[in-house]
Each structure stands twice: as C-alpha cells, then as structure tokens.
Write an enzyme that holds these catalytic residues in place. Structure first.
Site, short mmCIF file in Angstrom:
data_model
loop_
_atom_site.label_atom_id
_atom_site.label_comp_id
_atom_site.label_asym_id
_atom_site.label_seq_id
_atom_site.Cartn_x
_atom_site.Cartn_y
_atom_site.Cartn_z
N SER A 78 0.95 -1.12 -0.16
CA SER A 78 0.08 -0.06 0.24
C SER A 78 0.83 1.22 -0.01
O SER A 78 1.57 1.45 -0.83
CB SER A 78 -1.10 -0.19 1.30
OG SER A 78 -2.05 0.88 0.89
N ASP A 177 -9.90 -5.40 -3.97
CA ASP A 177 -9.39 -4.33 -3.28
C ASP A 177 -10.26 -3.19 -3.31
O ASP A 177 -10.52 -2.55 -4.33
CB ASP A 177 -7.94 -4.05 -3.79
CG ASP A 177 -7.13 -3.19 -2.83
OD1 ASP A 177 -8.18 -2.34 -1.95
OD2 ASP A 177 -6.14 -3.16 -2.87
N HIS A 207 -7.79 -5.68 -0.20
CA HIS A 207 -6.58 -4.82 0.10
C HIS A 207 -5.50 -5.60 0.76
O HIS A 207 -4.34 -5.26 0.56
CB HIS A 207 -6.92 -3.50 0.69
CG HIS A 207 -5.93 -2.39 0.74
ND1 HIS A 207 -5.14 -2.14 -0.32
CD2 HIS A 207 -5.46 -1.69 1.91
CE1 HIS A 207 -4.39 -1.17 -0.11
NE2 HIS A 207 -4.38 -1.04 1.17
#
Length: 228
Positions: A78, A177, A207
C-alpha cells in the site's frame, strides 16, 4: 548475505506484511527487516507525524541492510509500496516488490460491494464478525485529517520516482481491493523504466493482499521473482 526490507502501509503495522515476511524467513536465510513507521503500529498516534518521518524511518532500515548485506530487496504494501519505490529510485536496491501499491486509491465498485456486505451483516446482527469493518473502524476514528494529507504527500513524492526505477519489479494487486483500484497497478507498470517488470492480479484478494485470496500462490510468485 541477502537482506529484504518489508514496509507496511498507511495506518497499518507489520501485521499487514507479516505472513509474507514469515514465508521468506521459512524458505531462506535472508535478513528480514520489518520496521514500524512512526505513529503506526497496533495503536495509532499519527497526530503531528510527518511523511518525512515515515520516509526517514524506512530509509534508515534500508541503509542498515545495505551496510550488512551484499544484495538487498524491498517489499512495500500500500503506502509502503510507494515508499519502497521512492527508496529504490535513490539507493542500490536489486529488486522491488509492490503489493496493493496506492498510487491511486479508493475503488468505488468494490467499496459498494463491501458496504453492501456490512449492511447485510448489520441487519443480521453479525457486524461484529465482519473483519473488514472491525479492522478499519478504529483506523477511521483514529486517523487525523493531517495524517491523510501526509499520505497524499507520499503519493506525490513517489509518482515521479517510477520512471527512475530500472531494476526488476514485481507488482501485485488484489482484484477485490476496495481501497486501491486495479488501475493503480497498471498505472505503475506503465511508468516504470524497468526492462523486467511483472504484473500479477491476485483473484479475490482484498486490500490486505497478504491475508486474503490465494496467499500461497502470491508468496510463491514473490519468492520465485526474488530468488531467480
């Protein structure tokens, strides 16, 4: 010796990358570093913490590995994927892995599906069992607006770095996600200068790509990419 730096995401902790870090520990003798970015961890304290502190923390861990190891890889999840790219463009890193990298964020289609599921669980009085709700409820409550702006600064710093990266890169993105849309992975892939770059979509992964979907397949692909 080979070193591998694993960087977690915004409002996250080593938990986000721990399964992959453990997989690499079990299959190699590499030195694995998983720092906790300032203000992060299981208890968030992000008020007045700047993105510079996050970058400096990750860079310090990287420099330590570069000092001790002949070969160093970076894995970033991320926001950590963006920090990893930023550092790869500035230091002699051999390979880069970007997981759910947030060059673009919020997938409205998947968010709609996730919210629909939460509403259903609420009606059935099972919201307390919804893992997505439980994990992000505290983050939403504990994340000050200033911290979100610092995250946006990381995005702004990382995007110009993509074209400066010419080492092998592996990009992985979950198809379910709700935070980072599929186009984020494609966006990064197109902007890299690397001759060797791989783009992998993990079916049904959300995610938290190291915890959802077919993690065994993902970990094997990452391990093969780094080992070859």
């Amino acid at each position: 010796m080979i070193g591998c730096l694993c960087i977690h995401g915004f409002t996250g902790s080593p938990y986000e990358v721990q399964p992959l870090a453990d997989y690499l520990r079990d299959h190699t003798d590499w030195k694995i570093a998983v720092p906790v970015l300032p203000g992060h961890g299981e208890t968030l304290s992000l008020k007045k913490v700047s993105c510079t502190e996050w970058l400096d923390c990750a860079e310090a861990a990287l420099l330590e590995l570069l000092d001790e190891c002949e070969t160093v890889y970076i894995i970033g999840f991320s926001m950590g994927g963006l920090i990893a790219a930023y550092l790869t463009a500035r230091h002699p890193v051999q390979k880069l892995v970007m997981l759910s990298a947030a060059a673009k964020y919020i997938n409205p289609v998947q968010v709609k599906e996730d919210v629909k599921m939460m509403v259903q669980d609420l009606r059935e009085k099972k919201l307390h069992e919804n893992e997505l709700f439980l994990r992000y409820r505290e983050k939403l409550l504990m994340t000050p607006p200033g911290a979100a702006r610092q995250f946006q600064k990381v995005v702004g710093l990382a995007r110009p770095a993509f074209k400066k990266i010419n080492v092998p890169v592996f990009i992985a993105q979950g198809t379910a996600d709700g935070i980072v849309p599929l186009k984020s992975a494609a966006y990064i892939y197109r902007r890299l200068s690397s001759a060797e770059r791989h783009l992998y979509y993990s079916p049904e992964a959300k995610h938290l790509i190291c915890h959802t979907g077919n993690t065994e397949e993902l970990f094997k692909k990452v391990f093969t990419f780094l080992s070859e």
